[in-house]
Design an enzyme around this catalytic site. Sequence first.
Site, PDB file in Angstrom:
ATOM      1  N   GLU A 229     -10.268  -4.573   3.905  1.00 52.58           N
ATOM      2  CA  GLU A 229      -9.039  -5.148   3.349  1.00 52.58           C
ATOM      3  C   GLU A 229      -9.463  -6.042   2.186  1.00 52.58           C
ATOM      4  O   GLU A 229      -9.982  -7.136   2.408  1.00 52.58           O
ATOM      5  CB  GLU A 229      -8.288  -5.943   4.424  1.00 52.58           C
ATOM      6  CG  GLU A 229      -7.854  -5.121   5.627  1.00 52.58           C
ATOM      7  CD  GLU A 229      -6.801  -4.073   5.269  1.00 52.58           C
ATOM      8  OE1 GLU A 229      -6.210  -4.160   4.175  1.00 52.58           O
ATOM      9  OE2 GLU A 229      -6.574  -3.167   6.092  1.00 52.58           O
ATOM     10  N   CYS A 263      -3.666 -12.560  -0.819  1.00 53.16           N
ATOM     11  CA  CYS A 263      -4.133 -11.291  -1.384  1.00 53.16           C
ATOM     12  C   CYS A 263      -2.993 -10.382  -1.834  1.00 53.16           C
ATOM     13  O   CYS A 263      -3.198  -9.499  -2.665  1.00 53.16           O
ATOM     14  CB  CYS A 263      -5.025 -10.561  -0.381  1.00 53.16           C
ATOM     15  SG  CYS A 263      -4.206 -10.186   1.184  1.00 53.16           S
TER      16      CYS A 263
END
Length: 487
Positions: A229, A263
């Site tokens: 990720e 993010c």
Amino acid sequence: MATPAGARSMGEDRQSPPRMDPFEDTLRRLREAFGAGRTRPAEFRTEQLQALSRFLQDNRKLLQDALAQDLHKSAFESELSEIGISLNEIRLALSKLRTWMKDERVPRNLATQLDSAFIRKEPYGLVLIVAPWNYPLNLTLVPLVGAIAAGNCVVLKPSEVSSSIEKVLAEVLPRYLDQSCFAVVLGGPEETRRLLEHRFDYIFFTGNPHVGKIVMTAAAKHLTPVTLELGGKNPCYVDDNCDPQTVANRVTWFRYFNAGQTCVAPDYVLCTPETRERLLPALQSAITRFYGEDPRSSPDLGRIINQKHFQRLQALLRCGRVAIGGQSDESQRYIAPTVLVDVQEAEPVMQEEIFGPILPILTVGGLDEAIAFINRREKPLALYAFSNNNQVVKQVLARTNSGGFCGNDGFMHMTLGSLPFGGVGTSGMGSYHGKFSFDTFSHRRACLLRSSGLEKLNELRYPPYSARRLPLLLMAMEERRCPCTLL
């Protein structure tokens, strides 16, 4: 003359003593527990998930204080994005665990109509979860929920950068979980590198693409599967046909949430020059309403995690022209909610993930130019489009690629456990959340259980081969979804 401490006397072996491996005993203990089958029963998984829930509820204030120390997070943001989302994942896993664990029956062909064919969801074994600092609780525990639900033993490596949460996870969490099956290990980049020298059965990493490549290289030595990720520069297209204040409210909230250290936050806005002029006063209005005339004194605005990242963001403030904000205070690691205009694509603020409360606005001629701009860059973790015209939003969705997409809002897609969360290309590989977490940490084992009798039916496939048998055998092996049966 006495030999100084640490020095070698004459004639002593000059070779360095072998390095002690700080992880060997821990990993051996966990592998033995998995080999003994401790984590496989549904009852054990349920107990550990319930214990994880108690950890969050018993220590809510301690966790909120730690998040405030690390990131100046308000209790509201901590509850919404860290504690609450983790508890929701646990509740979902507890309610669906036995359903997720069930064998999945699959269609059979004519040759196997009398047999049992199914997919069994099995744990990988010993799993490593390496977490980041920006959501240090959420991004540690949500993957852990999936790993526990799937029946794995787990090594957790929280980020040393968010040191207060790291301390709570290291000192308090083990009191709740079975320590023969779960471990928290500490350390910085060097310790992480040494940890990655070991063979794991699965690695789950959240961080940046640079470190992601290091993790993937280490995993490749053992052919270990990975979920990465990573993140990237998330575009946000704002159409001319929009209400600028509604857009500004939503963009302001999810750009400056956690001081921009998210993010999936929008890394830049694309719009026409006309829309930019309508959007700027609306953004200023939203920032003032959310954080006051002096955002530095707002209890709801976070701070930059450390001096290194503060200095990096200070350099990015020199790109383009500051239209809103721009103030900073190094002693508090404070950077005001900032909007940049007249930014060039080649400037540093457009070459790296910002990870701070800075929002560049770039102007384009319209939808087609915006889509072309997005598509010539790396695939982002998230992509956003705002328009009162649903067809515009659908065009952006249809003509681009990203890990996730949200029309007319920001990162709300992450609140749905029914949607997978993950990247594509340089923004990552693999996904999790909800059942997708269980699937990520489960090996789907193909199983066929055949009868030991009825050998006469198998003679079609045995030598000596006969050309006239081949069509019958091919027909028998063809998958048929009709409810036909030999009975």
